[in-house]
Motif scaffolding. Structure first.
Motif, PDB file in Angstrom:
ATOM      1  N   HIS A   1       0.811  -1.221   0.000  1.00 15.40           N
ATOM      2  CA  HIS A   1       0.000   0.000   0.000  1.00 15.40           C
ATOM      3  C   HIS A   1       0.846   1.273   0.000  1.00 15.40           C
ATOM      4  O   HIS A   1       0.296   2.373   0.037  1.00 15.40           O
ATOM      5  CB  HIS A   1      -0.946   0.012   1.210  1.00 15.40           C
ATOM      6  N   ASP A   2       2.166   1.127  -0.038  1.00 16.74           N
ATOM      7  CA  ASP A   2       3.044   2.299  -0.109  1.00 16.74           C
ATOM      8  C   ASP A   2       3.204   2.717  -1.568  1.00 16.74           C
ATOM      9  O   ASP A   2       4.157   2.324  -2.248  1.00 16.74           O
ATOM     10  CB  ASP A   2       4.416   1.984   0.504  1.00 16.74           C
ATOM     11  N   TYR A   3       2.266   3.521  -2.052  1.00 17.46           N
ATOM     12  CA  TYR A   3       2.239   3.872  -3.469  1.00 17.46           C
ATOM     13  C   TYR A   3       3.273   4.944  -3.792  1.00 17.46           C
ATOM     14  O   TYR A   3       3.448   5.903  -3.033  1.00 17.46           O
ATOM     15  CB  TYR A   3       0.845   4.360  -3.867  1.00 17.46           C
ATOM     16  N   ALA A   4       3.932   4.779  -4.930  1.00 23.27           N
ATOM     17  CA  ALA A   4       4.897   5.773  -5.392  1.00 23.27           C
ATOM     18  C   ALA A   4       4.214   7.123  -5.566  1.00 23.27           C
ATOM     19  O   ALA A   4       3.098   7.208  -6.099  1.00 23.27           O
ATOM     20  CB  ALA A   4       5.516   5.330  -6.718  1.00 23.27           C
ATOM     21  N   ASP A   5       4.853   8.171  -5.086  1.00 19.65           N
ATOM     22  CA  ASP A   5       4.349   9.548  -5.154  1.00 19.65           C
ATOM     23  C   ASP A   5       3.029   9.717  -4.407  1.00 19.65           C
ATOM     24  O   ASP A   5       2.334  10.725  -4.580  1.00 19.65           O
ATOM     25  CB  ASP A   5       4.166  10.009  -6.602  1.00 19.65           C
ATOM     26  N   GLY A   6       2.638   8.727  -3.602  1.00 19.00           N
ATOM     27  CA  GLY A   6       1.404   8.827  -2.846  1.00 19.00           C
ATOM     28  C   GLY A   6       0.139   8.716  -3.670  1.00 19.00           C
ATOM     29  O   GLY A   6      -0.958   9.025  -3.186  1.00 19.00           O
ATOM     30  N   VAL A   7       0.252   8.254  -4.915  1.00 18.23           N
ATOM     31  CA  VAL A   7      -0.912   8.128  -5.801  1.00 18.23           C
ATOM     32  C   VAL A   7      -1.415   6.693  -5.741  1.00 18.23           C
ATOM     33  O   VAL A   7      -0.679   5.755  -6.087  1.00 18.23           O
ATOM     34  CB  VAL A   7      -0.553   8.512  -7.248  1.00 18.23           C
ATOM     35  N   ASP A   8      -2.656   6.511  -5.351  1.00 17.80           N
ATOM     36  CA  ASP A   8      -3.248   5.189  -5.172  1.00 17.80           C
ATOM     37  C   ASP A   8      -3.511   4.541  -6.535  1.00 17.80           C
ATOM     38  O   ASP A   8      -4.481   4.853  -7.223  1.00 17.80           O
ATOM     39  CB  ASP A   8      -4.556   5.321  -4.391  1.00 17.80           C
ATOM     40  N   THR A   9      -2.639   3.638  -6.932  1.00 10.20           N
ATOM     41  CA  THR A   9      -2.726   3.006  -8.243  1.00 10.20           C
ATOM     42  C   THR A   9      -3.970   2.137  -8.374  1.00 10.20           C
ATOM     43  O   THR A   9      -4.622   2.122  -9.427  1.00 10.20           O
ATOM     44  CB  THR A   9      -1.466   2.139  -8.498  1.00 10.20           C
ATOM     45  N   ILE A  10      -4.305   1.405  -7.325  1.00 10.52           N
ATOM     46  CA  ILE A  10      -5.481   0.523  -7.400  1.00 10.52           C
ATOM     47  C   ILE A  10      -6.757   1.342  -7.556  1.00 10.52           C
ATOM     48  O   ILE A  10      -7.627   1.015  -8.370  1.00 10.52           O
ATOM     49  CB  ILE A  10      -5.559  -0.381  -6.154  1.00 10.52           C
ATOM     50  N   ALA A  11      -6.905   2.420  -6.800  1.00 13.51           N
ATOM     51  CA  ALA A  11      -8.081   3.271  -6.937  1.00 13.51           C
ATOM     52  C   ALA A  11      -8.188   3.829  -8.358  1.00 13.51           C
ATOM     53  O   ALA A  11      -9.271   3.900  -8.937  1.00 13.51           O
ATOM     54  CB  ALA A  11      -8.032   4.406  -5.913  1.00 13.51           C
TER      55      ALA A  11
END
Length: 355
Positions: free
Chosen positions: A340-350
């Motif tokens: 859940h630690d997404y690069a740049d804080g952007v939620d890839t799954i969402a």
């Protein structure tokens, strides 16, 4: 494929990867298709290290260990549980183009995993620096679950038709990506660096762990610490003593060449340096330090520093530290991100589950 089947495919991939570690490369009983893939993956590791001088066998295996520990049923289920309602809604399977960086081994694997776990098709455009490992693992996945055949495409040419883009690169390439892909749904990542906040109260063990954050992958990752924030009167002696265990890094030719070149540039420019024969410390307000160099900046108070970090949050991937009043990562853990630690804080799954 149902979600549980997709999760199971990656769990089996994790089982396969668990055979390859820095401590030992050894076949385990019960791992699917070992007869077809075990020796071949060893060969791909060898090819990757020969192709890219920064991709030492140790660093490749370190990356593999990280993914082996993440690709378990427990971790994958915990990661995806918050999206249960989104998965339950009908959404159209799309074709997602993923343009990957090549700074550290398997750096684009999280995007690859995210696209497939959300039941989309993926078109992968790899960096020429990291082109051996992922296609082999994709082939393994297709053997595990034949339904994945036709859903994974690798290309070195112009991207085929696609519905959305996830692209990772530098600030310069991001401008190119925005120009070409700006009209499609996208995630475009730019340069980011990681920093550590020291208070002077760190134990030798914490500073030793910080050395892992600095030197792993030779500092080439966005999660590598490239800058220190230290108190106004900070004494670096304890820091230098703690990182001494990494002294042999200077024996890596590419690292040594960067050390010698940057040191010559700094000395000719009459910059003040602190150095120990394998790392230079330079006082600098910038975030992205060159290889073999660590920038540092002194702060008057933590309260003022917190505001500075907030003002520059778009430049920062991770903040390392402990007992601070801001969100931080523990010393030594930057290269062990959770799913859940997404690069740049952007939620890839969402992003991928949007209709």
């Amino acid at each position: 494929m149902k979600l549980l089947e997709r999760i199971n495919a990656f769990v089996q991939l994790g089982d396969f990867l668990s055979q390859f570690s820095r401590a030992e490369i050894s076949q385990k009983e019960g791992v699917a298709y070992n007869d077809l893939f075990f020796d071949g993956f060893q060969h791909q590791i060898k090819l990757a290290s020969e192709h890219n001088g920064w991709f030492t066998k140790e660093n490749i295996l370190y990356a593999i260990e990280g993914w082996a520990s993440s690709l378990t049923e427990k971790h994958l289920s915990e990661w995806l549980t918050p999206y249960e309602s989104a998965f339950a809604k009908a959404y159209t399977s799309k074709t997602i183009a993923v343009i990957m960086a090549g700074n550290i081994p398997l750096v684009g694997f999280h995007d690859f995993l995210s696209v497939l776990i959300t039941a989309h098709q993926v078109i992968v455009k790899q960096s020429s620096n990291d082109k051996h490992l992922l296609p082999f693992l994709a082939k393994y996945l297709e053997y595990i679950h034949p339904d994945l055949k036709g859903k994974i495409t690798f290309t070195e040419d112009k991207l085929p038709p696609h519905d959305a883009v996830i692209a990772t690169g530098s600030d310069n390439t991001a401008r190119y990506f925005e120009y070409y892909f700006g009209k499609k749904p996208n995630i475009i990542r730019k340069n980011r660096n990681s920093v550590a906040v020291l208070t002077g109260n760190e134990t030798p063990e914490q500073l030793e762990a910080l050395a892992e954050d600095i030197f792993r992958y030779y500092g080439l990752g966005c999660r590598n610490v490239s800058k220190l924030y230290v108190p106004k009167d900070y004494n670096f002696d304890g820091f230098f003593n703690a990182i001494y265990a990494w002294k042999d890094i200077i024996n890596q030719a590419k690292y040594a060449n960067n050390y010698d070149y940057n040191k010559a540039v700094y000395l000719m420019s009459l910059f003040d340096l602190l150095e120990n024969g394998f790392l230079m410390l330079k006082e600098d307000a910038s975030f992205g330090s060159p290889i073999a160099t660590l920038f540092y900046e002194r702060y008057e108070s933590l309260e003022i520093l917190y505001k500075t970090l907030e003002d520059h949050k778009d430049n920062i991937q991770c903040i390392v530290g402990e007992t601070l009043d801001i969100e931080t990562i523990a010393f030594g853990q930057t290269q062990n991100p959770q799913l859940h630690d997404y690069a740049d804080g952007v939620d890839t799954i969402a992003f991928l589950l949007k209709k």
